[in-house]
Write an enzyme that holds these catalytic residues in place. Sequence first.
Site, short mmCIF file in Angstrom:
data_model
loop_
_atom_site.label_atom_id
_atom_site.label_comp_id
_atom_site.label_asym_id
_atom_site.label_seq_id
_atom_site.Cartn_x
_atom_site.Cartn_y
_atom_site.Cartn_z
N ASP A 23 0.83 -1.21 0.00
CA ASP A 23 0.00 0.00 0.00
C ASP A 23 0.86 1.26 0.00
OD1 ASP A 23 -2.40 1.37 -0.04
OD2 ASP A 23 -2.68 1.32 2.14
N ARG A 36 -0.64 9.55 -9.42
CA ARG A 36 -0.68 8.25 -8.74
C ARG A 36 -0.05 7.15 -9.60
NH1 ARG A 36 -4.03 7.55 -4.64
NH2 ARG A 36 -4.36 5.41 -5.26
N HIS A 40 2.50 3.81 -8.94
CA HIS A 40 2.33 2.40 -9.30
C HIS A 40 3.53 1.90 -10.10
CE1 HIS A 40 -1.58 2.63 -7.62
NE2 HIS A 40 -2.13 3.34 -8.59
N LEU A 134 10.82 -20.43 -4.95
CA LEU A 134 9.74 -19.59 -4.42
C LEU A 134 8.46 -19.73 -5.24
CD1 LEU A 134 8.85 -17.06 -2.65
CD2 LEU A 134 9.62 -15.66 -4.58
C1 IPE Z 1 -5.34 -2.75 -0.34
O1 IPE Z 1 -5.03 -1.41 -0.50
C2 IPE Z 1 -5.37 -3.42 -1.69
C3 IPE Z 1 -4.08 -3.60 -2.34
C4 IPE Z 1 -2.91 -3.33 -1.80
C5 IPE Z 1 -4.15 -4.14 -3.67
P1 IPE Z 1 -6.16 -0.30 -0.66
O2 IPE Z 1 -5.45 1.00 -0.77
O3 IPE Z 1 -7.07 -0.67 -1.76
O4 IPE Z 1 -6.93 -0.43 0.73
P2 IPE Z 1 -7.73 0.66 1.57
O5 IPE Z 1 -8.63 1.39 0.62
O6 IPE Z 1 -6.70 1.57 2.18
O7 IPE Z 1 -8.44 -0.12 2.61
C1 IPE Z 2 -1.40 0.35 -3.46
O1 IPE Z 2 -1.24 1.73 -3.42
C2 IPE Z 2 -1.64 -0.16 -4.88
C3 IPE Z 2 -2.99 -0.65 -5.15
C4 IPE Z 2 -3.97 -0.71 -4.28
C5 IPE Z 2 -3.26 -1.10 -6.49
P1 IPE Z 2 -2.47 2.73 -3.42
O2 IPE Z 2 -2.79 3.07 -4.83
O3 IPE Z 2 -3.56 2.21 -2.60
O4 IPE Z 2 -1.80 4.01 -2.72
P2 IPE Z 2 -2.45 4.95 -1.62
O5 IPE Z 2 -2.95 4.07 -0.53
O6 IPE Z 2 -3.55 5.69 -2.29
O7 IPE Z 2 -1.33 5.82 -1.17
MG MG Z 3 -4.08 2.38 -0.64
#
Ligand code: IPE
Ligand code: IPE
Ligand code: MG
Length: 243
Positions: A23, A36, A40, A134
């Site tokens: 995350d 964003r 990624h 792995l």
């Molecule tokens: C969890 O992260 C899902 C992934 C890492 C793919 P999110 O960013 O979607 O989760 P929330 O919204 O903070 O709960």
């Molecule tokens: C995790 O990072 C990646 C996915 C959930 C695909 P986020 O995109 O949720 O990043 P934040 O949480 O908004 O910083």
């Molecule tokens: Mg997130």
Amino acid sequence: MDNRLLQEIDLTQLPVHIAIIMDGNGRWAKKQGLSRIYGHQNGVTSIRDIVKFCAEIGVKYLTLYAFSTENWARPKHEVKKLMSLLEEYLVKELPTFIENNIRFKTIGLIDGLPPVVQDRIKENIERTTNNTGLTLNLALNYSGRSEISDSIRRIAVDVHNGSLRPEDIDESTISGYLFTSGMPDPDLLIRTSGEMRISNFLLWQISYTELWITDVLWPEFRREHLVDAIKAYQSRERRFGKV
Ligand code: IPE
Ligand code: IPE
Ligand code: MG
């Protein structure tokens, strides 16, 4: 490999299965005034480092939460970019999987992904199926509740057609119907970016998993952070409800 890093952990007591909620990509990008998507893209670099390190030190299973069923609700262009990054990752990494004896697998509702991504997934699974190092398990279009619903549906079908008797259903039966069938439950669950929640990840499987949460944002997460997590894991006493 960085030997100093390896001296910090006991390689004979590694967690067999590590799961990670990756995350913080968006927040990382925002911090530098970028979109964003940029977060990624840089998150993929972290995935490469962590996968390679796990393969090198002998971790048996690594499950990465890459896309949740709830993530479809993000802006269309972000979802599209995530899918194209995934496709690109699968194409580029296949040689690395082959070279490093990594077996590729997925969990989640794979039918719901774009057909091109499904094709790449199939290819990566087939071409690495005999690898013995792995197991890299990507959670794609995954959520714990959809996994449990899906498995209950298949249990019901088998009860209905007579191949399963209701009185024989126990915890191991249920584990066997989940997407993670055949894999041990995670020993260690890591979440980056500091949120204190599970976000619908591996709900059944984490009943006795050790949790480790860091404020480090996923695009900055590297093997030294994983070593910190493993060190913390190795210092804990797992009691499984006993004394
Ligand atoms: C969890 O992260 C899902 C992934 C890492 C793919 P999110 O960013 O979607 O989760 P929330 O919204 O903070 O709960
Ligand atoms: C995790 O990072 C990646 C996915 C959930 C695909 P986020 O995109 O949720 O990043 P934040 O949480 O908004 O910083
Ligand atoms: Mg997130």
